[in-house]
Design an enzyme around this catalytic site. Structure first.
Site, PDB file in Angstrom:
ATOM      1  N   ALA A  57       0.815  -1.216   0.000  1.00 31.63           N
ATOM      2  CA  ALA A  57       0.000   0.000   0.000  1.00 31.63           C
ATOM      3  C   ALA A  57       0.848   1.266   0.000  1.00 31.63           C
ATOM      4  CB  ALA A  57      -0.947  -0.009   1.200  1.00 31.63           C
ATOM      5  N   TYR A  58       2.006   1.219   0.617  1.00 31.32           N
ATOM      6  CA  TYR A  58       2.866   2.401   0.685  1.00 31.32           C
ATOM      7  C   TYR A  58       3.342   2.828  -0.702  1.00 31.32           C
ATOM      8  CZ  TYR A  58       6.143   5.666   2.803  1.00 31.32           C
ATOM      9  OH  TYR A  58       6.809   6.805   3.180  1.00 31.32           O
ATOM     10  N   THR A  81      -4.825  -3.171   1.174  1.00 29.83           N
ATOM     11  CA  THR A  81      -5.330  -3.474   2.512  1.00 29.83           C
ATOM     12  C   THR A  81      -4.209  -3.302   3.518  1.00 29.83           C
ATOM     13  OG1 THR A  81      -6.873  -5.095   1.596  1.00 29.83           O
ATOM     14  CG2 THR A  81      -6.428  -5.237   3.960  1.00 29.83           C
ATOM     15  N   GLY A  86       0.705  -4.974  15.903  1.00 28.70           N
ATOM     16  CA  GLY A  86       1.112  -4.575  17.242  1.00 28.70           C
ATOM     17  C   GLY A  86       2.103  -3.431  17.295  1.00 28.70           C
ATOM     18  N   THR A  87       2.421  -2.824  16.135  1.00 27.87           N
ATOM     19  CA  THR A  87       3.400  -1.731  16.113  1.00 27.87           C
ATOM     20  C   THR A  87       2.801  -0.505  15.436  1.00 27.87           C
ATOM     21  OG1 THR A  87       4.322  -2.313  13.950  1.00 27.87           O
ATOM     22  CG2 THR A  87       5.257  -3.448  15.874  1.00 27.87           C
ATOM     23  N   HIS A  89       3.644   0.636  12.687  1.00 25.19           N
ATOM     24  CA  HIS A  89       3.774   0.477  11.237  1.00 25.19           C
ATOM     25  C   HIS A  89       2.461   0.786  10.511  1.00 25.19           C
ATOM     26  CE1 HIS A  89       5.586  -1.160   7.588  1.00 25.19           C
ATOM     27  NE2 HIS A  89       4.494  -1.878   7.396  1.00 25.19           N
TER      28      HIS A  89
END
Length: 156
Positions: A57-58, A81, A86-87, A89
């Protein structure tokens, strides 16, 4: 008072779709929905649809910008998507994609439809890719087509 509205039927539209490979098990459904909406509802010809795959996606804004600069397309649809982990990011990727795509639309003055899911879970993503919550790829395609016609009406 003048009111500008437009429909989505755009048979002569030339549309590029840029799509992320990451999470392709979800993105494939977004792509199917987008292509179906372009052809069935928008009446866009198959030869006027170009699909460009990127890693994630980036990378969507860079590809969308390159496509817009060619002058070959009336609109670009970005599909992908991003699922929260958990970060931090998630915030960087989702924010970078949405901000980047908005800049491409403003700079190129062609519609860049945002069909990037940003969800809390895989389940939410699946729901938005063609099950309970509709297909956001199809919605992005219809948005792109309507905006092509809105911009034509504004410039007329």
């Amino acid at each position: 008072m003048n009111i500008i509205e437009a429909n989505v039927a755009t048979p002569d539209a030339r549309v590029a779709i840029t799509i992320a490979r990451f999470n392709n098990f979800i993105n494939d459904s977004l792509l199917e929905g987008a292509i179906d909406a372009l052809k069935r509802i928008g009446q866009v010809k198959d030869e006027n649809i170009t699909v460009v795959w990127v890693p994630g996606a980036y990378e969507l804004p860079l590809a969308a910008g390159a496509l817009a600069k060619t002058g070959k397309y009336d609109a670009v649809i970005a599909l992908g998507t991003v699922i929260r982990g958990g970060t931090a990011h998630f915030e960087y990727v989702a924010g970078g994609a949405s901000n980047g795509l908005a800049h491409v639309a403003q700079d190129s003055e062609i519609p860049v439809a945002f069909g990037v899911l940003t969800t809390e879970s895989i389940e939410q993503a699946i729901e938005r890719a063609g099950t309970k919550a509709g297909n956001k790829g199809a919605e992005a395609a219809l948005t792109a087509l309507e905006m092509i016609n809105v911009l034509k009406a504004i410039k007329a």
